[in-house]
Design a protein around this motif. Structure first.
Motif, PDB file in Angstrom:
ATOM      1  N   LYS A   1       0.813  -1.316  -0.061  1.00 10.79           N
ATOM      2  CA  LYS A   1      -0.053   0.142  -0.052  1.00 10.79           C
ATOM      3  C   LYS A   1       1.053   1.236  -0.051  1.00 10.79           C
ATOM      4  N   ASP A   2       1.893   1.321   0.841  1.00  7.39           N
ATOM      5  CA  ASP A   2       2.846   2.309   0.814  1.00  7.39           C
ATOM      6  C   ASP A   2       3.380   2.471  -0.416  1.00  7.39           C
ATOM      7  N   ILE A   3       3.958   1.473  -1.086  1.00  6.29           N
ATOM      8  CA  ILE A   3       4.599   1.477  -2.426  1.00  6.29           C
ATOM      9  C   ILE A   3       3.688   2.331  -3.526  1.00  6.29           C
TER      10      ILE A   3
ATOM     11  N   THR B   1      -0.803  -3.555  -8.585  1.00 10.88           N
ATOM     12  CA  THR B   1       0.357  -3.273  -9.574  1.00 10.88           C
ATOM     13  C   THR B   1       1.578  -3.333  -8.755  1.00 10.88           C
ATOM     14  N   ALA B   2       1.430  -2.772  -7.589  1.00  9.78           N
ATOM     15  CA  ALA B   2       2.757  -2.895  -6.607  1.00  9.78           C
ATOM     16  C   ALA B   2       2.991  -4.403  -6.279  1.00  9.78           C
TER      17      ALA B   2
ATOM     18  N   HIS C   1       4.899  -5.992  -9.177  1.00  9.58           N
ATOM     19  CA  HIS C   1       6.209  -5.779  -9.338  1.00  9.58           C
ATOM     20  C   HIS C   1       6.851  -6.372  -8.350  1.00  9.58           C
ATOM     21  N   ARG C   2       6.556  -6.605  -7.112  1.00  7.31           N
ATOM     22  CA  ARG C   2       7.172  -7.399  -6.100  1.00  7.31           C
ATOM     23  C   ARG C   2       7.493  -8.751  -6.520  1.00  7.31           C
ATOM     24  N   PHE C   3       6.381  -9.309  -6.868  1.00  9.16           N
ATOM     25  CA  PHE C   3       6.362 -10.633  -7.397  1.00  9.16           C
ATOM     26  C   PHE C   3       7.240 -10.986  -8.317  1.00  9.16           C
TER      27      PHE C   3
END
Length: 219
Positions: A177-179, A189-190, A193-195
């Motif tokens: 959420k912060d990202i 989407t965040a 990207h992390r995955f």
């Protein structure tokens, strides 16, 4: 029930921590050790959820013990206990794979918070040093410590500009959420990207991601 092993060379310290922890519902101290080597044996025998271990001990210090435990017992969470808040001790603890770092002068409330956070899979680094030390560590700014400089490896896949931005925020311990809020993208989407970062860098957890980011000088 959180099963805990205590490792400290002072019996009075162990007794005090044991009394504090067992006064809480859901935490049990199942064994103790008086040095690093004993800690390895006790952990191997009992497979606790959390090892609380002092840094300075005879025969094998806490940092060396945590490094060994991280190699052979990855499911065991480790919380480093110390009288010192020096950058050197904290960074070396992180390099060894410690999941938390707590000062012996911490309040009862902070101690319990740290144990529960680490046991639940999180990280806990005491006080104001946490963000400073983590930032120094993930950026590879450890020139003040003795030892050879890390070998810079070449990454076989390329990260996009956005993935590098997400990586930097992940290593600052920001959640999805912060990202998303900072980069003005959706939470989904965040997450994607992390995955993708974990997949491209072949990292199973934050510790491995941090190591790979340093090896490839990605941040």
């Amino acid at each position: 029930m959180i099963n805990v092993v205590l490792a400290d060379d002072h019996v009075l310290v162990r007794d005090g921590i044991k009394a504090l922890l067992e006064d809480q519902t859901g935490i049990m101290v199942i064994d103790e050790a008086s040095n690093g080597k004993e800690a390895l044996e006790v952990v191997s025998r009992n497979k606790p959820h959390v090892l609380i271990i002092d840094i300075r001990m005879p025969e094998m210090n806490g940092i060396e013990a945590v490094a060994e435990i991280n190699k052979h017992h990855k499911d065991v969470r480790t919380l480093m206990l110390s009288m010192h808040d020096s950058e050197e001790y904290v960074v070396k603890s992180i390099q060894a794979g410690a999941d938390g770092y707590l000062l012996k002068g911490a309040s009862k409330e902070e101690f319990l918070k740290a144990v529960n956070k680490v046991a639940s899979g999180g990280k806990y680094f005491t006080g104001d040093v946490s963000s400073i030390i983590m930032n120094n560590f993930v950026s590879g700014n450890t020139a003040s410590f003795q030892g050879p400089k890390p070998v810079i490896k070449e990454l076989s896949v390329k990260l996009t500009k956005r993935e590098k931005q997400v990586l930097g925020l992940v290593l600052e311990l920001k959640n999805n959420k912060d990202i998303a809020d900072e980069l003005k993208i959706s939470k989904r989407t965040a997450e994607v990207h992390r995955f993708n970062l974990m997949k491209k860098l072949e990292a199973k957890n934050l510790q491995e991601l941090t190591t790979k980011a340093n090896d490839y000088q990605l941040v």
